[in-house]
Design an enzyme around this catalytic site. Structure first.
Site, PDB file in Angstrom:
ATOM      1  N   GLY A  52       0.845  -1.194   0.000  1.00 55.87           N
ATOM      2  CA  GLY A  52       0.000   0.000   0.000  1.00 55.87           C
ATOM      3  C   GLY A  52       0.884   1.250   0.000  1.00 55.87           C
ATOM      4  N   SER A 127       6.473  -4.304  -2.340  1.00 57.87           N
ATOM      5  CA  SER A 127       5.946  -2.986  -2.687  1.00 57.87           C
ATOM      6  C   SER A 127       6.155  -2.058  -1.487  1.00 57.87           C
ATOM      7  CB  SER A 127       4.481  -3.115  -3.104  1.00 57.87           C
ATOM      8  OG  SER A 127       4.027  -1.962  -3.742  1.00 57.87           O
ATOM      9  N   TRP A 128       5.101  -1.396  -0.972  1.00 55.66           N
ATOM     10  CA  TRP A 128       5.283  -0.610   0.249  1.00 55.66           C
ATOM     11  C   TRP A 128       5.791  -1.493   1.386  1.00 55.66           C
ATOM     12  CZ3 TRP A 128       6.046   3.601   2.898  1.00 55.66           C
ATOM     13  CH2 TRP A 128       5.752   3.630   4.265  1.00 55.66           C
ATOM     14  N   ASP A 310       7.290  -5.047 -14.004  1.00 58.17           N
ATOM     15  CA  ASP A 310       6.572  -4.366 -12.922  1.00 58.17           C
ATOM     16  C   ASP A 310       6.396  -2.900 -13.306  1.00 58.17           C
ATOM     17  OD1 ASP A 310       5.737  -3.145 -10.553  1.00 58.17           O
ATOM     18  OD2 ASP A 310       7.037  -4.377  -9.288  1.00 58.17           O
ATOM     19  N   HIS A 342       3.937  -6.880 -11.133  1.00 60.58           N
ATOM     20  CA  HIS A 342       4.171  -6.368  -9.795  1.00 60.58           C
ATOM     21  C   HIS A 342       3.756  -7.301  -8.669  1.00 60.58           C
ATOM     22  CE1 HIS A 342       4.509  -3.474  -6.541  1.00 60.58           C
ATOM     23  NE2 HIS A 342       3.233  -3.642  -6.235  1.00 60.58           N
TER      24      HIS A 342
END
Length: 367
Positions: A52, A127-128, A310, A342
């Site tokens: 996120g 990711s985050w 990605d 991704h």
């Protein structure tokens, strides 16, 4: 038609039920984070860090791990998932107060203590989740055994501009302008939906324009519905670009209103503040915190899986991180480029992550 997302047959390990779960009070002003524990309660501890920010955790994160070997702890970061209060509430402000990277790092410390983790633990994030895992390791290298990361996200202005800004400033007059690179080049139909929520005169800074929408109290019911539509457009843009090939006939859960409101509001809250990495406020959007602190990661073995295709967190971020680690003399970096997009649920990403976790040296081997 080829679909890149994992199917039930692609998983090595079955989905299991948590052996324990609950809410942990992490701050006096009301934040409670949801957590769940899977696997072997006496196994090697690993904390899963979701993406996120605002994406929430999911039970499938435990499926990457051999259930007899690992003690797997997943949790929902502040304001999302089952944590309370939620940024999906009509009034999101309580969920965003006291919601910074420093707060999340302290929550991780409180959670590890709550679940009896006294030594080092693995961190597993994409990711985050890779950003927060790296930030945690920079702050507390003494608590981290290994980093297993996917889809490196450094959260700098140029990383965000590639995904969120692109050609938006000139889109009204020339939607096919490619003088500036960006993810829009591969997903033009999704980009159109994301851009058109914002009036043309405000598209020179899309993150700020969305922040203007999310941070104000709705003026009336029509404005509230506009805010919800903006949240769905923001979240839907990421949901539709996270896979090489997604079944478009199925609903995109990113665009479900409850999820979208929390996801979009929290992401934008972080991005307008440079992810609270080393500072706060719009001036912090120019931060380069993780690469500037690569020396702090030197003693931690790091495994990186990054999809070549990605478009949410393009691979140049992983390349820069690996280069920075090598520059400071880090010699234990396992870097795998996969033919994938991704999501951790892209088949090749899923298989690579599972393989890494299956072959990590045990604590006995490294003692």
């Amino acid at each position: 038609m080829y679909l890149s997302k994992v199917t039930p047959a692609d998983w090595k390990y079955e989905q299991t039920e948590p052996i324990a779960s609950g809410h942990l009070d992490v701050q006096s002003n009301g934040h409670q984070i949801y957590w769940a524990e899977y696997g072997n309660p006496d196994g090697e501890p690993v904390m899963c860090v979701h993406g996120g920010p605002g994406g929430g955790s999911d039970a499938y994160m435990a499926r990457f791990f051999a259930p007899t070997r690992y003690k797997v702890l997943v949790f929902d970061q502040r304001g999302c998932g089952k944590s309370r209060p939620s940024a999906s509430d009509d009034d999101a402000r309580p969920a965003l107060v006291g919601n910074t990277t420093t707060d999340l790092i302290e929550d991780m410390n409180k959670l590890r203590s709550h679940r009896g983790i006294t030594g080092k633990m693995h961190l597993f994030g994409g990711s985050w989740g890779s950003t927060l895992s790296l930030a945690y390791a920079i702050a507390h290298p003494e608590h981290v055994s290994r980093l297993i990361l996917r889809g490196i996200f450094l959260c700098r202005k140029k990383d965000l501009d590639f995904f969120y800004q692109g050609n938006a400033a000139v889109y009204e007059n020339d939607p096919h302008d490619v003088s500036l690179p960006g993810s829009f080049q591969l997903y033009p139909e999704a980009w159109d939906d994301y851009v058109r929520v914002i009036p043309p005169e405000e598209r020179h800074d899309m993150i700020r324009a969305y922040d203007t929408i999310f941070s104000r109290e709705p003026r009336d019911e029509a404005d509230l519905q506009y805010q919800i539509r903006a949240a769905q457009a923001w979240a839907g843009w990421e949901g539709r670009t996270s896979y090489l090939s997604l079944d478009a006939s199925k609903p995109n859960h990113y665009e479900e209103a409850t999820f979208a409101k929390a996801f979009a509001r929290i992401e934008n809250h972080y991005f307008i503040n440079g992810a609270f990495l080393g500072g706060t406020g719009e001036s912090n959007r120019e931060q380069n915190f993780i690469l500037e602190h690569a020396e702090r990661l030197k003693g931690i073995p790091i495994h990186i899986v990054h999809g070549r295709y990605d478009m949410v967190c393009p691979m140049f971020q992983a390349e820069e991180l690996v280069a920075a680690l090598r520059k400071v003399g880090h010699t234990d970096v396992d870097y795998r480029r996969t033919p994938a997009g991704h999501s951790m649920l892209e088949k090749e990403n899923c298989w690579a992550l599972t393989d890494i976790l299956d072959h990590l040296p045990s604590p006995v081997d490294t003692a």
